[in-house]
Design an enzyme around this catalytic site. Structure first.
Site, PDB file in Angstrom:
ATOM      1  N   CYS A 151       0.889  -1.182   0.000  1.00 48.50           N
ATOM      2  CA  CYS A 151       0.000   0.000   0.000  1.00 48.50           C
ATOM      3  C   CYS A 151       0.918   1.221   0.000  1.00 48.50           C
ATOM      4  CB  CYS A 151      -0.915  -0.007   1.216  1.00 48.50           C
ATOM      5  SG  CYS A 151      -1.870  -1.532   1.402  1.00 48.50           S
ATOM      6  N   ALA A 152       1.530   1.509  -1.151  1.00 45.91           N
ATOM      7  CA  ALA A 152       2.750   2.318  -1.174  1.00 45.91           C
ATOM      8  C   ALA A 152       2.557   3.827  -1.289  1.00 45.91           C
ATOM      9  CB  ALA A 152       3.650   1.843  -2.319  1.00 45.91           C
ATOM     10  N   CYS A 200      -0.591   3.834  11.468  1.00 40.14           N
ATOM     11  CA  CYS A 200      -0.368   5.082  12.211  1.00 40.14           C
ATOM     12  C   CYS A 200      -1.568   5.296  13.137  1.00 40.14           C
ATOM     13  CB  CYS A 200      -0.138   6.265  11.276  1.00 40.14           C
ATOM     14  SG  CYS A 200      -1.445   6.540  10.075  1.00 40.14           S
TER      15      CYS A 200
END
Length: 469
Positions: A116-117, A238
């Site tokens: 998931c770049a 995150c």
């Protein structure tokens, strides 16, 4: 967080959960939202050493203690306007967000996947570690986000990348047990970024974590199935939500018994995972939380896995062959700029491929990749025009200091660099150019920014409109 107080922005349900999670540390955590956020950049060590970067950077930087090539910079600086940024010498990235890629030990020659770049913070870090050898597959399911990803891969001068726009399930069919290293920075509720992006705090709901947890559990199993035996998988988010962190790690360990959770490097401020926040597996303590009251950064979570078995570096080399016309005009151009190496490596004609007058330099790996949606397969070198080759901007950025002889190198303080980046023609003194005319690489402190064509004392600007500042 601007003029709001933390309680005005944050949901009572979020605050209550964090209080239950953190106990005595809750007040310190809450106070961290009042502290100014930190700003960071990561040096592209495939192009420049940290010592050299510190010597030439024209604004103040301070090393980030837990990132070997990371630096804090002051809030009032605008690094993206600096010519060193346009030369791909550094990437702007929040300090905690640098941590996942720094904890995945990548070796040149490996096959590496960033699942998931977008927008490319972690993919560019992995690509720099590969240093032109092996293969980087940088994937994102969103076409618009994948375009931003491609730009950053090109800006960093990465020559051995596939940029794909695929579902992880479809990618898995093409790459079963293929990758030595995989990074899965999963879509998450973004709780760790509330201080950075107020919209995330406003939009938060308890249901969001539950929905995302299901997706993350699916993604982590798909990633594990693309990992070859002996390979490493780094999972990160995150967010602070146990549903998206320890629960997802527990799910992988329960469903893929050949995956083992490894210890991560220890740094001051890193907080161990909590087994009770997952399925109680004692090994969950090996995962790591980054909390903003303990680190100079935002919130993050990391877990590193190893798949049982042995890995190896045997791969099939690519064997594209340029047609005679391509070779003729490209060879003339390479001779004109005095190309010695490409990205520090010898130029390999077996990696050159022409598609509809566009010339590409393929990654050094063979295979059947038909059926995959690519934004870019390899490095775009340029275009075949009538009786000439026209180089691309990604080609210019793939070149390292010393790769070519026909250069015009200006100091970072020279205002002509800013004018070049705006698309203007430049006046060049005879002693500044390698040759009296023809193609030249314009460089900042020796590091390529783009191409220009010298006619007399005028450098005709070849910096593409879409790249201009």
């Amino acid at each position: 967080m601007s003029e709001h107080t933390i309680t005005e922005l944050l949901s009572p349900a979020f605050l209550s959960r964090m209080q239950n999670m953190l106990g005595d540390e809750y007040e310190s955590f809450l106070k961290s939202y009042e502290a100014p956020r930190t700003y960071g950049l990561r040096v592209n060590t495939a192009k420049i050493s940290c010592d050299e970067f510190e010597r030439i950077v024209p604004f103040p930087v301070t090393p980030i203690p837990w990132i070997s090539n990371g630096y804090f910079y002051p809030e009032d600086v605008r690094p993206s306007f600096c010519p060193l940024y346009q030369a791909g010498l550094f990437y702007l990235q929040e300090p905690s967000a640098m941590t996942p890629a720094s904890c995945l030990p990548v070796t040149p020659g490996e096959n590496v996947l960033d699942l998931c770049a977008a927008p490319g913070g972690k993919a560019t870090a992995l690509g720099a570690m590969l240093n032109g050898s092996g293969l980087l597959v940088a994937n994102d399911i969103s076409a618009s986000r994948a375009r931003a990803l491609l730009r950053n891969i090109e800006l960093f001068g990465i020559t051995n990348a596939f940029v794909t726009n695929e579902t992880p399930a479809h990618l898995g069919k093409h790459f079963p047990e293929f990758f030595h290293k995989i990074l899965l920075d999963a879509p998450c509720s973004g709780e760790g970024m509330f201080r950075k992006e107020e919209a995330l705090a406003r939009d938060w709901t308890p249901e969001k974590s539950h929905e995302l947890s299901s997706l993350q559990k699916e993604l982590i199993l798909q990633a594990a199935d693309m990992l070859r035996p002996g390979g490493l998988l780094l999972y990160s988010t995150c967010t602070f939500a146990p549903e998206e962190d320890e629960e997802v790690v527990s799910h992988l360990l329960e469903n893929r018994p050949d995956m083992e959770l490894l210890e991560l490097p220890e740094y001051e401020g890193f907080t161990s995972g909590v087994p009770e926040w997952g399925n109680g597996d004692p090994s969950l303590i090996r995962s790591v939380h980054l909390f903003p009251h303990k680190m100079q950064g935002e919130g993050h979570f990391l877990a590193l896995f190893r798949k049982e078995g042995r890995t190896d570096l045997i791969g099939t080399m690519s064997s594209a062959k340029p047609n005679a016309e391509t070779r003729k005009w490209l060879e003339l151009f390479l001779k004109e700029i005095g190309l010695k190496t490409l990205g520090g490596q010898p130029f390999d004609w077996n990696r050159v491929e022409t598609r509809k007058d566009k010339v590409y330099y393929l990654p050094p790996i063979g295979g059947d990749f038909r059926g995959l949606t690519f934004l870019r397969n390899g490095l775009y070198l340029g275009d075949l025009k009538k009786n000439r080759f026209e180089p691309s901007q990604p080609f210019a950025l793939s070149l390292r200091k010393g790769d070519a002889e026909s250069v015009i190198s200006l100091p970072v303080s020279d205002q002509r660099l800013t004018r070049y980046l705006k698309g203007e023609t430049l006046n060049i003194e005879p002693e500044e150019a390698a040759h009296a005319k023809g193609w030249h690489l314009l460089c900042v402190e020796g590091y390529p920014i783009g191409f220009g064509k010298l006619v007399g004392q005028t450098l005709k600007n070849k910096y593409p409109a879409g790249w201009r500042v």
